[in-house]
Design a protein around this motif. Sequence first.
Motif, mmCIF file in Angstrom:
data_model
loop_
_atom_site.group_PDB
_atom_site.id
_atom_site.type_symbol
_atom_site.label_atom_id
_atom_site.label_comp_id
_atom_site.label_asym_id
_atom_site.label_seq_id
_atom_site.Cartn_x
_atom_site.Cartn_y
_atom_site.Cartn_z
ATOM 1 N N ILE A 125 -0.375 8.959 -21.961
ATOM 2 C CA ILE A 125 0.291 7.894 -21.202
ATOM 3 C C ILE A 125 -0.758 6.889 -20.729
ATOM 4 O O ILE A 125 -1.873 7.256 -20.362
ATOM 5 C CB ILE A 125 1.027 8.481 -19.982
ATOM 6 N N THR A 126 -0.395 5.608 -20.695
ATOM 7 C CA THR A 126 -1.322 4.608 -20.155
ATOM 8 C C THR A 126 -1.273 4.637 -18.621
ATOM 9 O O THR A 126 -0.271 5.029 -18.011
ATOM 10 C CB THR A 126 -0.973 3.191 -20.621
ATOM 11 N N ALA A 127 -2.352 4.183 -18.013
ATOM 12 C CA ALA A 127 -2.392 4.107 -16.552
ATOM 13 C C ALA A 127 -1.334 3.138 -16.030
ATOM 14 O O ALA A 127 -0.696 3.387 -15.001
ATOM 15 C CB ALA A 127 -3.781 3.661 -16.099
ATOM 16 N N ARG A 128 -1.115 2.039 -16.728
ATOM 17 C CA ARG A 128 -0.116 1.078 -16.266
ATOM 18 C C ARG A 128 1.279 1.695 -16.257
ATOM 19 O O ARG A 128 2.054 1.490 -15.316
ATOM 20 C CB ARG A 128 -0.118 -0.172 -17.161
ATOM 21 N N GLU A 129 1.593 2.471 -17.306
ATOM 22 C CA GLU A 129 2.886 3.135 -17.353
ATOM 23 C C GLU A 129 3.009 4.159 -16.230
ATOM 24 O O GLU A 129 4.076 4.317 -15.625
ATOM 25 C CB GLU A 129 3.081 3.804 -18.713
ATOM 26 N N LEU A 130 1.915 4.845 -15.927
ATOM 27 C CA LEU A 130 1.916 5.802 -14.818
ATOM 28 C C LEU A 130 2.246 5.100 -13.510
ATOM 29 O O LEU A 130 3.116 5.560 -12.747
ATOM 30 C CB LEU A 130 0.552 6.483 -14.724
ATOM 31 N N PHE A 131 1.573 3.991 -13.228
ATOM 32 C CA PHE A 131 1.825 3.260 -11.986
ATOM 33 C C PHE A 131 3.254 2.726 -11.945
ATOM 34 O O PHE A 131 3.883 2.699 -10.884
ATOM 35 C CB PHE A 131 0.835 2.099 -11.849
ATOM 36 N N ARG A 132 3.767 2.287 -13.093
ATOM 37 C CA ARG A 132 5.137 1.783 -13.146
ATOM 38 C C ARG A 132 6.144 2.885 -12.866
ATOM 39 O O ARG A 132 7.100 2.704 -12.107
ATOM 40 C CB ARG A 132 5.412 1.154 -14.518
ATOM 41 N N GLN A 133 5.917 4.063 -13.488
ATOM 42 C CA GLN A 133 6.845 5.179 -13.315
ATOM 43 C C GLN A 133 6.941 5.606 -11.851
ATOM 44 O O GLN A 133 8.010 6.013 -11.385
ATOM 45 C CB GLN A 133 6.396 6.371 -14.165
ATOM 46 N N TYR A 134 5.827 5.508 -11.123
ATOM 47 C CA TYR A 134 5.823 5.981 -9.736
ATOM 48 C C TYR A 134 6.042 4.861 -8.731
ATOM 49 O O TYR A 134 5.845 5.052 -7.533
ATOM 50 C CB TYR A 134 4.530 6.744 -9.452
ATOM 51 N N GLY A 135 6.440 3.681 -9.206
ATOM 52 C CA GLY A 135 6.934 2.648 -8.312
ATOM 53 C C GLY A 135 5.903 1.833 -7.573
ATOM 54 O O GLY A 135 6.215 1.275 -6.501
ATOM 55 N N CYS A 136 4.689 1.709 -8.088
ATOM 56 C CA CYS A 136 3.681 0.877 -7.428
ATOM 57 C C CYS A 136 4.095 -0.599 -7.501
ATOM 58 O O CYS A 136 4.632 -1.052 -8.514
ATOM 59 C CB CYS A 136 2.310 1.053 -8.081
ATOM 60 N N SER A 137 3.819 -1.334 -6.443
ATOM 61 C CA SER A 137 4.199 -2.745 -6.426
ATOM 62 C C SER A 137 3.319 -3.552 -7.381
ATOM 63 O O SER A 137 2.190 -3.164 -7.699
ATOM 64 C CB SER A 137 4.083 -3.319 -5.013
ATOM 65 N N LEU A 165 2.763 8.183 -5.983
ATOM 66 C CA LEU A 165 1.771 8.562 -6.989
ATOM 67 C C LEU A 165 1.107 9.892 -6.649
ATOM 68 O O LEU A 165 0.569 10.569 -7.538
ATOM 69 C CB LEU A 165 0.718 7.459 -7.103
ATOM 70 N N MET A 166 1.151 10.303 -5.377
ATOM 71 C CA MET A 166 0.559 11.583 -4.984
ATOM 72 C C MET A 166 1.223 12.751 -5.704
ATOM 73 O O MET A 166 0.594 13.799 -5.904
ATOM 74 C CB MET A 166 0.665 11.778 -3.475
ATOM 75 N N ALA A 167 2.479 12.590 -6.132
ATOM 76 C CA ALA A 167 3.138 13.668 -6.887
ATOM 77 C C ALA A 167 2.409 13.920 -8.201
ATOM 78 O O ALA A 167 2.209 15.075 -8.608
ATOM 79 C CB ALA A 167 4.599 13.303 -7.146
ATOM 80 N N ALA A 168 1.991 12.846 -8.876
ATOM 81 C CA ALA A 168 1.233 12.999 -10.123
ATOM 82 C C ALA A 168 -0.155 13.536 -9.851
ATOM 83 O O ALA A 168 -0.696 14.340 -10.622
ATOM 84 C CB ALA A 168 1.152 11.660 -10.846
ATOM 85 N N VAL A 169 -0.775 13.092 -8.745
ATOM 86 C CA VAL A 169 -2.103 13.595 -8.368
ATOM 87 C C VAL A 169 -2.057 15.105 -8.146
ATOM 88 O O VAL A 169 -2.946 15.852 -8.572
ATOM 89 C CB VAL A 169 -2.613 12.876 -7.103
ATOM 90 N N ILE A 170 -1.020 15.571 -7.479
ATOM 91 C CA ILE A 170 -0.865 17.012 -7.231
ATOM 92 C C ILE A 170 -0.607 17.759 -8.534
ATOM 93 O O ILE A 170 -1.141 18.849 -8.767
ATOM 94 C CB ILE A 170 0.272 17.248 -6.218
ATOM 95 N N MET A 228 0.828 -1.207 0.000
ATOM 96 C CA MET A 228 0.000 0.000 0.000
ATOM 97 C C MET A 228 0.863 1.259 0.000
ATOM 98 O O MET A 228 0.559 2.241 -0.674
ATOM 99 C CB MET A 228 -0.927 0.000 1.210
ATOM 100 N N LEU A 229 1.972 1.237 0.741
ATOM 101 C CA LEU A 229 2.830 2.419 0.833
ATOM 102 C C LEU A 229 3.516 2.743 -0.497
ATOM 103 O O LEU A 229 3.923 3.891 -0.714
ATOM 104 C CB LEU A 229 3.875 2.231 1.932
ATOM 105 N N THR A 230 3.626 1.760 -1.390
ATOM 106 C CA THR A 230 4.241 2.054 -2.693
ATOM 107 C C THR A 230 3.355 2.957 -3.548
ATOM 108 O O THR A 230 3.802 3.437 -4.593
ATOM 109 C CB THR A 230 4.537 0.764 -3.475
ATOM 110 N N SER A 231 2.114 3.193 -3.100
ATOM 111 C CA SER A 231 1.239 4.117 -3.826
ATOM 112 C C SER A 231 1.508 5.580 -3.474
ATOM 113 O O SER A 231 1.062 6.482 -4.190
ATOM 114 C CB SER A 231 -0.233 3.806 -3.532
ATOM 115 N N LEU A 232 2.238 5.820 -2.388
ATOM 116 C CA LEU A 232 2.454 7.205 -1.943
ATOM 117 C C LEU A 232 3.140 8.091 -2.986
ATOM 118 O O LEU A 232 2.747 9.249 -3.168
ATOM 119 C CB LEU A 232 3.242 7.217 -0.633
#
Length: 541
Positions: free
Chosen positions: A192-204, A172-177, A166-170
């Motif tokens: 950009i695809t959503a999957r690429e977004l999650f990958r770029q920001y380090g989601c598990s 992603l708040m930079a993109a949200v802001i 869950m903490l690997t989502s934190l």
Amino acid sequence: MLGSCWWRFTPCSPITTIKQRNGFYCKVAENQQTDQLSSTSTSERQNKKKVVIVGSGWAGLGAAHHLCKQGLDVTVLEGGYEFGPKNRTFSPDDVGILGFWYPYKNIFNLVNELDIKPFTKWMTSAIYSGEGLEVKLPIFQDVPQLPTPFGTLLYTQLVRLSMVDMLTSLPLMAAVIDFDNTDTAWRKYDPITARELFRQYGCSERLYQYVLDPLLQVGLFAPAEQCSAAATLGILYYFVLAQQRHFDSVLCRGTVKDKIFGPWIDLLKSQGCKFLEGRKVTDISIDEDTGCAFEVVCGKESLKSDAVIFAVGISTLQEIIENSAALCTREEFLKVLNLESIDLLTVKLQLDGQVSIPNASNVSSIFDESSGWTFFDLNMIYDEHNDDSGTVVQADFYHANDFLPLKDEIIVKKVMSYLSKCISDFENVAVVDKDIGRFPKYLTHFFPGSYKYMMRGSTSFPNLFMAGDWIINRHGSWSQEKSFVTGLEAANMVVDYLEVGSFAKIVPMVEDEPHIQAFRSLNRNLGDLRGQLPGSDYFLQ
């Protein structure tokens, strides 16, 4: 803007006079009071501005609701577009996203105005995978409120996932802001695809597979690799991150058609709104001098119009455009032909025994890697099923391209297999009745790069306006709420164009929390500073 209807005029004197205001004539003869009233009533009806609304969903009814109150002559065109075989239960009003979330302030205000009580209490929900329960989601407004996103992280109950996931989502708040729902932000993130977004920001990998992708598949109706990152950030912020309580939802205690649209349409009819069923729009007639649409053409039938609102989905509008000589002359409508829609399958099953389903509303991660799905315990939701001896469950499958061609028996077998993987008790019951709804090309596909093809509320025709969940606006809402809001926005454009009546009041989204406001202000300042550096526009943004 006129604060009252334009046809309110100064009473005529007892002697014979002719009074004119905004094209309205009143002629009164001495001692002919009865004739005066009859003539006035007929004249008022004839001189009301005519508005034709194409579509009778949340957007179309929202526009009609306000315009009827402004004294306009409103006609709503219903139907004419089929969504697969007829069935007993489902209508287009009752498919797609079923919940009504905490930030749906405009819809909740409408329900209060209609004086109806269609909703359940706030309900908990859960996320399942093929291995069983993964995540339990509480009613977030019932627990202490924390700054976003910490309440969501702390109060979400993890069954298999770890807090590290869950903490690997934190990050992603930079993109949200950075994504502030402006045109610039949409153009930056939409390719950009959503999957690429999650990958770029380090989601598990596990967070992506068991939480993020399932939520996207039921929010944007497609796998993350087929979803726009801009739409992803918009929907995540609106439903999850703007405030802790935003993920709370209620459900309708029956079909939306019966519980909300039925009484709503009855009210509109009592206010003079006309509903014409089975009208399939084929073209609009344009005045060459003004560029305005003065008629809506439905085959051999034509309806006069002073203003027109298209409140339909993408696939329906594409069909209209392809048949319309007038719309094919405008680039903004031709661009719509590049957009895509998504298939939906919805299945209602009546079972011969009771299955204990802990939560009324449930999301499941994909089993076939092509379609996301949800399932609902209708015994807990629908009044009509509260006392049923057997379980009644509804399962909705999004991006259901490979489901629609299947025979009913095969679909039922698949659905029961999927349900059994989530809750094992489904293995012990049998199906005694079924109802299956197929809705091809019904849901909006926010695919990467789609933003540049989407339309705004106003068009190059001065009196033709647009509404719907896919229309570009800056309110920030999504799904049913966005459809309703864009309907009100289109109504306001009609009011402004015709200079009749007053504007609808639209409840804005809640303001960003103070720390989000501060971070966004800092982010904008840094962006402005970077933009002033030499060569800042050289590299691909």
